[in-house]
Design a protein around this motif. Structure first.
Motif, mmCIF file in Angstrom:
data_model
loop_
_atom_site.group_PDB
_atom_site.id
_atom_site.type_symbol
_atom_site.label_atom_id
_atom_site.label_comp_id
_atom_site.label_asym_id
_atom_site.label_seq_id
_atom_site.Cartn_x
_atom_site.Cartn_y
_atom_site.Cartn_z
ATOM 1 N N PRO A 243 0.823 -1.225 0.000
ATOM 2 C CA PRO A 243 0.000 0.000 0.000
ATOM 3 C C PRO A 243 0.853 1.269 0.000
ATOM 4 C CG PRO A 243 -0.899 -1.597 1.539
ATOM 5 C CD PRO A 243 0.448 -2.126 1.109
ATOM 6 N N PHE A 244 1.942 1.262 0.744
ATOM 7 C CA PHE A 244 2.796 2.444 0.828
ATOM 8 C C PHE A 244 3.584 2.651 -0.459
ATOM 9 C CE2 PHE A 244 6.626 4.776 2.370
ATOM 10 C CZ PHE A 244 5.982 5.865 2.936
ATOM 11 N N TRP A 273 -2.862 -0.114 -8.693
ATOM 12 C CA TRP A 273 -4.009 0.341 -7.896
ATOM 13 C C TRP A 273 -5.251 -0.486 -8.208
ATOM 14 C CZ3 TRP A 273 -2.446 3.090 -4.059
ATOM 15 C CH2 TRP A 273 -1.372 3.981 -4.196
ATOM 16 N N VAL A 290 -1.521 4.014 11.336
ATOM 17 C CA VAL A 290 -0.878 4.676 10.191
ATOM 18 C C VAL A 290 -0.825 3.711 9.003
ATOM 19 C CG1 VAL A 290 1.238 5.737 9.314
ATOM 20 C CG2 VAL A 290 0.532 6.159 11.673
ATOM 21 N N GLY A 291 -0.285 2.530 9.259
ATOM 22 C CA GLY A 291 -0.220 1.529 8.195
ATOM 23 C C GLY A 291 -1.601 1.051 7.792
ATOM 24 N N ARG A 293 -4.441 2.612 7.827
ATOM 25 C CA ARG A 293 -5.157 3.555 6.979
ATOM 26 C C ARG A 293 -4.642 3.471 5.526
ATOM 27 N NH1 ARG A 293 -7.782 8.468 8.112
ATOM 28 N NH2 ARG A 293 -6.628 8.803 10.033
ATOM 29 N N ALA A 294 -3.335 3.339 5.374
ATOM 30 C CA ALA A 294 -2.792 3.199 4.017
ATOM 31 C C ALA A 294 -3.357 1.941 3.353
ATOM 32 C CB ALA A 294 -1.265 3.154 4.062
ATOM 33 N N ALA A 295 -3.479 0.866 4.121
ATOM 34 C CA ALA A 295 -4.041 -0.375 3.582
ATOM 35 C C ALA A 295 -5.491 -0.174 3.150
ATOM 36 C CB ALA A 295 -3.933 -1.489 4.627
ATOM 37 N N GLU A 297 -6.928 2.706 2.357
ATOM 38 C CA GLU A 297 -7.001 3.613 1.210
ATOM 39 C C GLU A 297 -6.579 2.918 -0.074
ATOM 40 O OE1 GLU A 297 -4.926 7.254 1.901
ATOM 41 O OE2 GLU A 297 -6.509 8.001 3.218
ATOM 42 N N ALA A 298 -5.616 2.014 0.030
ATOM 43 C CA ALA A 298 -5.128 1.337 -1.178
ATOM 44 C C ALA A 298 -6.103 0.269 -1.650
ATOM 45 C CB ALA A 298 -3.756 0.721 -0.916
#
Lengths: 361, 361
Positions: A243-244, A273, A290-291, A293-295, A297-298
């Protein structure tokens, strides 16, 4: 008025069934289990860089201990997978029989606790594609199986190996979700001369996620998801780092002259994506909002599935026996921190997504 | 009413000054520049796995071309750094003189465009700690220098090398920000047998960020930030993968029996989250708002600095000459996507943070 507690499903939880433990005890090279003089419990060595390994008590193999752990942490359902390194190390001649025996074994263990335990099957990767395809189909006969767990080397040459295509084809046809899990990490040299001072931290915290990321990137770049567009890969540790790094990965592709000249950057190509939103599921084992949320969002909130990584990462404190496991509460807290009062989303991640994706009845 | 356009500062932008290009042309092993028959421009080979390399036109060494690029992309100020692999490969006997010459050279180039160009110095790492310390102090004499660029191997044994302590000490004393940039990636074997089909994608997209992450994790684990609490490390590519993996890194530390027994998990220890908020700055070269948000959440919006990675990642399309570079617009768009109408935050990331942290007058 107290609200009904949500159904919590743990989709990242491992077991070494007794027969697998016997196998590891019979070996003298990694992976193996050894009992040293002065040790009260045997130690498991599974990583190439390890010397001491980790104590392996019956929480690694006992189904009763698994359920005890679930009860302690309010986990309603667990989807068990054979822990790494699965059957990767077996001679080709032994792998298929071992896979059958161990898959039957785990399936039978799950039946002891109706409604609470499901499992993933393991493929006899060292026996080649045809043996894997046979087991992919045979798993249909086992009632508690809901997918397949797989390492990143597959049949020795990675998940982008062309010989894997018949296996992906069979997996897609049977509709199994594949739980992709790291084991090999990165070559030991990358951690430098002082790595021994840092315990298992660097290979586990960084090597594991990078291994997963490289594996899924290789699948993507080789076109596996174009050929098998219905595949569902559940990636351990929230996708490693996918994701990052998805933005950087996609940018490096779009700026690669060789790929451009090979016609790979054509209009309508599927981006990383898109793969994240159609072929990838992520577990929520990332230990921070933090991680997490990235997961989300991705991949989307409906593609994120709670897990614990039990029985790995037990507490190291003095009151370890009494405590809830920190490795679990860090992940529950990340879900709570991210979604706050939004029960809809947190319940999706904690259990409902797993129920739906893995067809837990 | 049109608002004044914000000051955009590019803190991740490289140059190979003419003298460095001559050096690379004189070599026949990586890194080197070669002119092959039939090629119109020379090619630069900087990564061990590369065979063809990348065309290296005068955008790699011309300061006028740098300013042209800045004007095209509305970049007010650039903070130039020597591109990888810096002076890492030089024999010890040549390194200190080369560092002086090249640092003087870049400083002089910056003076040609007053108010628009600043730069980072490069240390003669192969010449050892004392030579590095001398150059750390000498850099004070150069007016445009605002920090130091460094690779992950330092003097050959990484940033957790005890011999680096006197260098960190001098850097802290002089108050230089260190821009930590990857170059070595991961051992080529990790990308598998088909890596050649994927161009430069895997080493650049995944190897580079993991190299940075391992380097900063080693610094952290070895206690560099405890000994030198005022150090400021600016991490390339938004920290590699650090914002995403910080939770896992911290959890692996908290669950490590060896660290526990060594007394490293004591009350009051500084966590990786604290380091991110006190010793680490992140560039915003991450090509998506998903990664960027994780960087902001991990480090804070005041610690995130816009960059482009120019002259790497030029457009590969047919109209490349006319276009704004996609590698730049992806990063500008990420900032816009993340902050929307919040001018305060977007201007901080686009320029104000760099002005403050790097003391750009």
């Amino acid at each position: 008025m107290a609200s009904k507690s949500p159904t919590i499903v743990d989709i990242h939880t491992h077991i070494y069934p007794p027969k697998y433990v016997e196998l590891l005890k019979s070996r003298t090279t990694v992976p193996y289990i050894r009992q040293l003089p002065g040790q009260t419990v045997p130690h498991l060595i599974i990583l190439p860089q390890e010397t001491i390994g980790r104590p392996i008590g019956d929480e690694f193999s006992s189904i009763a201990r698994k359920v005890e752990f679930m009860d302690k942490h309010n986990i309603s359902i667990s989807v068990l997978s054979l822990a790494n390194p699965w059957l990767d190390f077996l001679p080709a001649s032994e792998a298929e029989a071992a896979a059958k025996e161990i898959n039957d074994d785990i399936d039978a263990m799950c039946k002891l606790y109706p409604g609470r335990l499901y499992c993933l099957g393991t493929l006899p990767v060292s026996a080649g594609a045809k043996a894997c395809v046979r087991e992919v189909k045979r798993l249909r006969e086992l009632q508690q199986i809901r997918g397949i767990v797989m390492g990143t080397t597959a049949m020795g040459r990675g998940l982008d190996d062309e010989a894997m295509e018949q296996v992906w084809g069979a997996i897609q046809e049977e509709g199994w979700t594949v739980f992709l899990h790291p084991h090999y990490g990165l070559p030991g040299g990358v951690y430098g001369e002082r790595a021994g001072e840092y315990g298992h931290v660097l290979p586990l915290a960084l090597g594991f996620p990078m291994e997963t990321t490289i594996a899924i990137a290789r699948m993507f770049l080789s076109g596996v998801f174009d050929k098998f567009p219905k595949l569902q890969l559940l990636l351990a540790h929230s996708g490693g780092t996918l994701p990052f790094l998805a933005g950087r990965l996609e940018s490096c592709i779009l700026h690669d002259k060789q790929l451009k000249e090979a016609g790979k950057l054509h209009q309508g190509r599927r981006t990383v994506w898109e793969i994240l939103k159609t072929n990838v599921l992520l577990d929520a084992v990332i230990y921070s909002s933090v991680g997490l949320r990235a997961a989300v969002e991705a991949g989307g909130v409906d593609r994120l599935l709670f897990g614990t990584d039990h029985p790995f990462f037990p507490p190291v404190g003095e009151k370890a026996e009494e405590e809830k496991w920190l490795s679990v509460t860090l992940n529950s807290k990340a879900v709570a921190d991210l979604f706050g009062e939004d029960q809809e989303k947190s319940q999706a991640v904690l259990g409902r997504n797993a129920m739906r994706w893995l067809k837990l009845d």
